[in-house]
Enzyme design. Sequence first.
Site, short mmCIF file in Angstrom:
data_model
loop_
_atom_site.label_atom_id
_atom_site.label_comp_id
_atom_site.label_asym_id
_atom_site.label_seq_id
_atom_site.Cartn_x
_atom_site.Cartn_y
_atom_site.Cartn_z
N HIS A 1 0.80 -1.22 0.00
CA HIS A 1 0.00 0.00 0.00
C HIS A 1 0.84 1.28 0.00
O HIS A 1 0.65 2.13 -0.86
CB HIS A 1 -1.09 0.06 1.06
CG HIS A 1 -1.91 1.28 0.81
ND1 HIS A 1 -2.91 1.31 -0.13
CD2 HIS A 1 -1.78 2.54 1.24
CE1 HIS A 1 -3.36 2.54 -0.24
NE2 HIS A 1 -2.69 3.31 0.59
N ARG B 1 -10.32 -11.20 -12.67
CA ARG B 1 -9.10 -10.69 -13.29
C ARG B 1 -8.09 -11.82 -13.40
O ARG B 1 -8.32 -12.91 -12.87
CB ARG B 1 -8.52 -9.52 -12.48
CG ARG B 1 -7.94 -9.91 -11.15
CD ARG B 1 -7.49 -8.71 -10.34
NE ARG B 1 -6.13 -8.29 -10.66
CZ ARG B 1 -5.20 -7.98 -9.75
NH1 ARG B 1 -5.47 -8.05 -8.46
NH2 ARG B 1 -4.00 -7.60 -10.11
N ARG B 2 -6.99 -11.58 -14.11
CA ARG B 2 -5.89 -12.54 -14.20
C ARG B 2 -6.37 -13.91 -14.68
O ARG B 2 -5.95 -14.94 -14.14
CB ARG B 2 -5.22 -12.71 -12.85
CG ARG B 2 -4.46 -11.49 -12.38
CD ARG B 2 -3.90 -11.72 -10.99
NE ARG B 2 -2.74 -10.87 -10.74
CZ ARG B 2 -2.12 -10.81 -9.56
NH1 ARG B 2 -2.53 -11.52 -8.56
NH2 ARG B 2 -1.06 -10.04 -9.42
N HIS C 1 -9.74 -0.21 -11.79
CA HIS C 1 -9.37 0.78 -10.78
C HIS C 1 -7.91 1.20 -10.88
O HIS C 1 -7.60 2.37 -10.98
CB HIS C 1 -9.65 0.21 -9.38
CG HIS C 1 -9.00 0.99 -8.29
ND1 HIS C 1 -9.46 2.24 -7.91
CD2 HIS C 1 -7.93 0.73 -7.51
CE1 HIS C 1 -8.68 2.70 -6.94
NE2 HIS C 1 -7.74 1.81 -6.68
N PHE C 2 -6.99 0.23 -10.88
CA PHE C 2 -5.60 0.68 -10.75
C PHE C 2 -5.03 1.21 -12.06
O PHE C 2 -3.98 1.84 -12.05
CB PHE C 2 -4.70 -0.35 -10.06
CG PHE C 2 -4.49 -1.64 -10.77
CD1 PHE C 2 -3.85 -1.72 -11.98
CD2 PHE C 2 -4.93 -2.82 -10.17
CE1 PHE C 2 -3.64 -2.92 -12.62
CE2 PHE C 2 -4.73 -4.04 -10.81
CZ PHE C 2 -4.08 -4.09 -12.03
N HIS C 3 -5.71 0.98 -13.19
CA HIS C 3 -5.24 1.67 -14.39
C HIS C 3 -5.66 3.15 -14.38
O HIS C 3 -5.09 3.96 -15.10
CB HIS C 3 -5.73 0.97 -15.66
CG HIS C 3 -4.92 -0.26 -15.96
ND1 HIS C 3 -5.23 -1.49 -15.46
CD2 HIS C 3 -3.78 -0.43 -16.68
CE1 HIS C 3 -4.33 -2.38 -15.86
NE2 HIS C 3 -3.43 -1.77 -16.60
N TYR D 1 1.74 5.18 -2.58
CA TYR D 1 2.04 6.58 -2.28
C TYR D 1 3.45 6.95 -2.71
O TYR D 1 3.73 8.12 -2.99
CB TYR D 1 1.76 6.90 -0.81
CG TYR D 1 0.28 6.84 -0.59
CD1 TYR D 1 -0.56 7.76 -1.23
CD2 TYR D 1 -0.31 5.84 0.14
CE1 TYR D 1 -1.93 7.66 -1.12
CE2 TYR D 1 -1.68 5.74 0.26
CZ TYR D 1 -2.49 6.66 -0.38
OH TYR D 1 -3.85 6.56 -0.28
C1 HEM Z 1 -0.54 0.75 -22.64
C2 HEM Z 1 -1.56 0.87 -21.82
C3 HEM Z 1 -2.04 -0.26 -20.94
C4 HEM Z 1 -2.88 -1.30 -21.28
C5 HEM Z 1 -3.57 -1.55 -22.61
C6 HEM Z 1 -2.96 -2.17 -20.11
C7 HEM Z 1 -3.68 -3.37 -20.06
C8 HEM Z 1 -3.61 -4.32 -19.06
C9 HEM Z 1 -4.23 -5.61 -19.06
C10 HEM Z 1 -5.13 -6.15 -20.18
C11 HEM Z 1 -3.89 -6.26 -17.91
C12 HEM Z 1 -4.19 -7.70 -17.53
C13 HEM Z 1 -5.34 -7.89 -16.68
C14 HEM Z 1 -5.60 -9.33 -16.29
O1 HEM Z 1 -5.72 -10.23 -17.15
O2 HEM Z 1 -5.73 -9.56 -15.09
C15 HEM Z 1 -3.05 -5.34 -17.15
C16 HEM Z 1 -2.53 -5.61 -15.91
C17 HEM Z 1 -1.77 -4.70 -15.16
N1 HEM Z 1 -1.38 -3.43 -15.55
FE1 HEM Z 1 -1.78 -2.53 -17.32
N2 HEM Z 1 -2.20 -1.64 -19.11
C18 HEM Z 1 -1.62 -0.47 -19.57
C19 HEM Z 1 -0.83 0.41 -18.85
C20 HEM Z 1 -0.43 0.23 -17.53
C21 HEM Z 1 0.31 1.18 -16.76
C22 HEM Z 1 0.79 2.54 -17.25
C23 HEM Z 1 0.52 0.62 -15.53
C24 HEM Z 1 1.24 1.15 -14.32
C25 HEM Z 1 2.16 2.08 -14.33
C26 HEM Z 1 -0.10 -0.69 -15.55
C27 HEM Z 1 -0.08 -1.60 -14.49
C28 HEM Z 1 -0.64 -2.87 -14.52
C29 HEM Z 1 -0.56 -3.81 -13.42
C30 HEM Z 1 0.15 -3.59 -12.08
C31 HEM Z 1 -1.26 -4.97 -13.83
C32 HEM Z 1 -1.54 -6.21 -12.99
C33 HEM Z 1 -0.74 -7.38 -13.34
C34 HEM Z 1 -1.18 -8.55 -12.51
O3 HEM Z 1 -2.38 -8.78 -12.32
O4 HEM Z 1 -0.28 -9.25 -12.04
N3 HEM Z 1 -0.67 -0.90 -16.78
N4 HEM Z 1 -2.89 -4.18 -17.88
CU CU Z 2 -3.90 -0.01 -0.77
#
Ligand code: HEM
Ligand code: CU
Length: 540
Positions: A215, A429-430, A366-368, A219
């Site tokens: 968490h 998710r995932r 949310h986190f995006h 920040y």
């Molecule tokens: C180019 C733009 C982006 C697209 C299209 C995108 C798309 C996605 C998708 C489809 C997933 C997988 C979700 C799943 O199957 O659970 C994901 C996971 C994730 N994304 Fe992005 N994302 C983008 C940018 C970012 C940025 C800028 C960050 C953070 C700085 C970020 C952080 C994460 C994180 C932490 C996960 C989780 C991975 C996990 O579940 O282990 N993403 N994203």
């Molecule tokens: Cu938190």
Amino acid sequence: MTTAKRLATAHVGVAVGAFGIAAFMALMQALSRANLDLPWRTARMYYLSVTAHGVLMALVFTTFFIMGLGVALTTSALQRPLRFPALGWGAFALAAIGTAGATWAILWGKATVLYTFYPPLKAHPAFYIGLTLVVVGSWLWSADIIATYRAWRREHQETAVPLAVHGLLATIIVWLIATVGVAAEMLFQLIPWSLGITDRVDPMLARMLFWYFGHPLVYFWLLPAYVVWYTVLPRVAGGKLFSDSLARMVFALFMILSAPVGFHHQFMDPGIPTGWKAFHAFNTLWILFPSFVTAFTVLASLEVAGRRRGATGLFDWIGKLPWSDPLVASVLLSMLLFAVGGFGGAINASFGMNSMVHNTAWIQGHFHLTVGSAVALTFMGTAYWLVPRLVGRELELVLLAKVQPYLWFFGMALFSFTNHVTGLQGMPRRVFDPGYLGAPAADQWRALTGVSAVGGLLLFTSAAFFLLVMLGTVLAGKRTDNVAVEFAEPLDGPPARRTVFDRFGLWVTVAIALVLLAYAVPLAQHLQMERFGSTGFKPF
Ligand code: HEM
Ligand SMILES: [Cu+2]
């Protein structure tokens, strides 16, 4: 170029490279979740990609960008070089070697454990050791920034530290407190286990330590973005910071409230007493307060800018803001997305409602908005402002830089809205299998995952524009002497002298006391239980 600028440029370079690889992975994931039949699409590739994307975006891009920004802003605001330049380079080298090791392990399929690396999923030691080196590098960087501040402080006993440095020191304090948890997890649990020195690991302890870190990690990402919102944005927008003291109060509150909230990621975990979860839930609601104050102060600063640009009505200052400036547009749009993310965050943090969204697509929606937009889009905008000042070249491909934030905004609006909705409908998710093992709702989700993929395509295009602008600027930008890094002046004037908010020792003491209050008892109780642990899993 000064040493500090060279060092900052090196950091930003690694950050942008990691961002590029991760954005490509992201496109594949978004298409895959929409059931698009790419020839290389397998479960193994999917989870490898999600791991690489999460680690490179959330851990590498952010950390390197923050380290580079920290060096650039501290040396500019204090008008002095880094106290120990060699230490700065050592920190960079260590973090870069660690990143290379961890990335190698992921891309070679030896660390498909997702960016949360929960055991009993087990990775190659290079993954854990690599990430640990990134953390150690960030500690050395922290030490260098603190030493630079102390050297300045010796010569300015009673002056208030410049606000940008105040915010960066708050970031560092949050980070140093947070990383104790992940360092303990790595050193005592995951590294010995992956090296074969121990054969079992306690997953529950690992999750507690991870989220004790996880968490405040958010920040660590967000505070440098706030530093830009408070100290750079008002100046570029043509205004002044509405209140210096409110900003300092916000950073002080984050120093004490960032850590004692980690159980809000573990509401659904067994083994943690409900009362302790509720305590962390209350603390979480407190920490919404400094974010509301930030929204107020930054908006007020923008109103000041709009009025200085000639606005006279109630709302026409919004239109007077320079919406075509890449930094201003990035930050304004990132704030709009963040506002929605903040509402969602309050839902996540509400103990009962969490069960509705936990581990669903809502979470990635949310986190995006938060780290993926408030932080990442602010950093991209900051790069448009900072990189020309670091390398002494004008921004190149300006049109792309102007369009890029809007593309991100629309792409993210589609991506995030659809993921929130499918999440509420129960889509996990995932998950690789787009048929969701025949879940009856899968057909209902199909149209929305399609829209989400279109969002992903726009986001990827936006990311590509950003990379082109960065490359163009560094390689072909017109040389310029206009390289001063300047900060917004506060409307209420800089504080005449050190205030209570500049007493970092005090805030660290309160922060440690709160951490002990929130964690000592549940951790001790957990350690007293008979624990059996688990052997490792490598699904691929
Ligand atoms: C180019 C733009 C982006 C697209 C299209 C995108 C798309 C996605 C998708 C489809 C997933 C997988 C979700 C799943 O199957 O659970 C994901 C996971 C994730 N994304 Fe992005 N994302 C983008 C940018 C970012 C940025 C800028 C960050 C953070 C700085 C970020 C952080 C994460 C994180 C932490 C996960 C989780 C991975 C996990 O579940 O282990 N993403 N994203
Ligand atoms: Cu938190």
